[in-house]
Every structure is written in C-alpha cells, then in structure tokens.
Scaffold this motif. Structure first.
Motif, PDB file in Angstrom:
ATOM      1  N   PRO A 188      43.080  42.683  23.347  1.00  0.00           N
ATOM      2  CA  PRO A 188      44.285  43.177  22.471  1.00  0.00           C
ATOM      3  C   PRO A 188      45.374  42.288  22.764  1.00  0.00           C
ATOM      4  N   LEU A 192      47.873  39.354  19.854  1.00  0.00           N
ATOM      5  CA  LEU A 192      49.417  39.524  19.986  1.00  0.00           C
ATOM      6  C   LEU A 192      50.172  38.522  19.109  1.00  0.00           C
ATOM      7  N   LEU A 256      51.302  45.253  22.776  1.00  0.00           N
ATOM      8  CA  LEU A 256      50.576  45.324  21.511  1.00  0.00           C
ATOM      9  C   LEU A 256      51.239  46.875  20.750  1.00  0.00           C
TER      10      LEU A 256
END
Length: 340
Positions: A188, A192, A256
C-alpha cells in the motif's frame, strides 16, 4: 427436475460411464465458452450477469453513486470495502460497461505481490537465452556482445495491469486492484507515489533510450496489445479509474486513505439480492428462489455469508431433486467466518 439422486453425475461406484454428457450448461458466471478471437475475455457477462438488462432493481444507492462520481471527477482511486460478495469487484465492471471504457484491467493481489508486478515484467532470462542462441548461430550483431540489440529490448518487457492503465490515452482505463488487504505491509505504501504522480520509469529502457529509434521501444501490454514507451517512462494523460477492494482484513496507512475516495458497501438487502439473481439467471429464477433469498437474509444477520454462495445455491437446486433442495442449499451456503 429428476428423482432424488438422479442429478448425481459422479456416483462413486468405480464403474466408468458416460454420465458427463448429462451435465447441463454451466452457470453463466462460470461459462468460459464466450471469448474473443484472441482467447481473452473481459468477464463482463460473468461479472454483471447475462440478464443484467432485466435487473431493474440492481442500482447503486445514492451514496455509492456520489462516491463513484467523486472518484471520477477528482481522478482519485476508489477504495471499496465491505463483506465478501457485496459487489466490490463488480463495481469496476459496471462503470467500465456503462461509460464505454473497454475491458477491465485486473490485478489480483496476493501476499507476495509487489509494486513491480503491477507495473511491468522484464524477462532478462529469455533475452539472455535468445542472445546465446543468436551468438551460436553467428547472428549476434550487438556491439557489446552480451545483451542483444538495444532495439529488441521491448520484446522482453510486458506491462502489468497498473502499468497498462497508466499508458497515455484519450479515455481512462478501468483498473481493479482486487483484495489489496491481502498484500504484505509494504505494497500500500509503495503504491502511493505511482498513484499520486500517474507515471513510472522502466530502468531497462532508460539505460538504452539513446540507442532506440526516436528513443522509443514497443512493449507488450497486460491485455495483449502493443504500446510505445518513450525515454523509458510511462506517463498517463487520462488518470485511470482505479478501484481498490478490501474485505477489511487489515487497516491501510493514513497516507493511502488520504489519497483515496472511500466507499463502504454494506450487506445487500432483499431487493438487491433478488436483482443479483435476476441479472444472472433471469426472472423465473427469482420467483423460484424466494425462499432461498429469505433464508439467506436470515442467516446473514448472524453469519458471514457471500452473495455468490446464494447464486450457487439457486442454480444448483434448480438442477437437483426437490427433496434435497433445502439441504443442498444449506451445504452450499456455509458461513465464511467459522470452519464447519
């Protein structure tokens, strides 16, 4: 329908027979016969239902529509969370179909997935093997003598689903990043920068860009087409509609979440379940499965169930003997939050 037991194809008797010929057509969501000439399939009918034009009740609620359109307007990823079978993945196909954005690019996430898997793959081993074969046959014209000609490097690079979605285009592609919560802890965060900037580099192409015609290489895309990459960088011109799905198995980092539009899907109600059955199996299936839908809703109040389990039960009990219908449905609709 047949008498009890007659629906069984495999009987466990150990005697060969031709019973496989009695299998009915597969469920529409498991029918792989309808494919394009290249052997691919965007999965629209299997995802949305071959009878979806009949399912007038299957419409997103006001909040869903607002959040989906917010992601479209803001060019931000849409993070969709909710229980299994709530329609998270289907949402991407629905948007692509209604807006004419082509086939959905799908990136299914597993614990070993890395950012590079989604961006591109460089098959250095295949290139080395080809260089060795060329050298043995006296056809190696690379001045460096070790890496093949610079012009052929694009033949060994294939963009992943994320990389393909970021190619320059007049209209955005739809990218489904399925079950992001199954990734390791780093993915995750690694996403970004790419999702924020809408571009990424391919170092293998950057190193030889000055030896390429017009500084460009032609590479293979995730959906089997070919695309031109200039100076070793892929830069989107229309940010893709990115759907990140999660079953809620983990929390995501605040950076995120800040860059996403977050949509939570709840458990489907009776009307939505009926429309779900109608879209895949037609009107008659809804009328014949009213008891199964009601039973599914009752159980879902205290058990974790998925709507596609209901669909399996509706289809199969239509093929099974009446006396086994309720028992067979309960066997198929097993709770997902506890082993039996």
């Amino acid at each position: 329908m047949s008498e009890s037991g007659d629906w069984l194809i495999y009987r466990g008797a150990g005697e060969p027979h031709e019973g496989i010929g009695r299998l009915p057509d597969p469920p529409p969501w498991r029918d792989f016969r309808s494919r394009d000439e290249d052997g691919g399939s965007d999965g629209t009918d299997r995802r949305l239902g071959a009878h979806r034009h009949l399912a007038e009740l299957y419409r997103p609620g006001a909040e869903e529509l607002e959040m989906i359109n917010a992601a479209l307007y803001l060019r931000r990823p849409l993070l969709v969370t909710g229980p299994p079978g709530a329609g998270k993945s289907t949402l991407a196909h629905s948007v692509a179909g209604e807006l004419g954005l082509g086939s959905v690019l799908r990136w299914p996430i597993v614990s070993r997935s890395t950012l590079k898997d989604g961006l591109y793959l460089y098959d250095a081993i295949a290139r080395l093997q080809d260089v060795q074969i060329a050298a043995q046959s006296g056809r190696n014209d690379d001045p460096d003598g070790a890496a093949g000609t610079a012009e052929d490097i694009g033949s060994y690079i294939r963009l992943g689903p994320l990389g393909t979605a970021l190619l320059p285009a007049d209209r955005p592609r739809v990218l489904l990043v399925d079950e992001l919560d199954k990734s390791d802890i780093d993915l995750p965060n690694d996403l970004l920068n790419v999702l924020e900037e809408g571009e990424f580099a391919i170092p293998e192409l950057q190193r030889v860009a000055d030896r390429l015609p017009d500084r460009a290489a032609e590479v293979l895309t995730d959906d089997g087409a070919r695309a031109r990459v200039v100076d070793g960088r892929v830069r989107c011109t229309a940010f893709p509609f990115v759907v990140l799905t999660s079953n809620g198995e983990r929390e995501f980092p605040p950076p995120l979440m800040r860059r996403c539009i977050h949509l939570r899907l709840g458990r489907p109600d009776h009307d939505r379940l009926a429309a779900f059955v109608q879209a895949h199996l037609g009107d008659e299936a809804v009328r014949a499965s009213e008891d199964l839908i009601t039973r599914f809703l009752e159980r879902s109040r205290g058990e974790l169930l998925a709507a596609d389990q209901l669909l399996n039960a509706v289809y199969l009990t239509a093929e099974a003997a009446p006396v086994s219908r309720a028992r067979l449905a309960d066997l198929l609709i097993q709770r997902l939050d506890r082993l039996r």
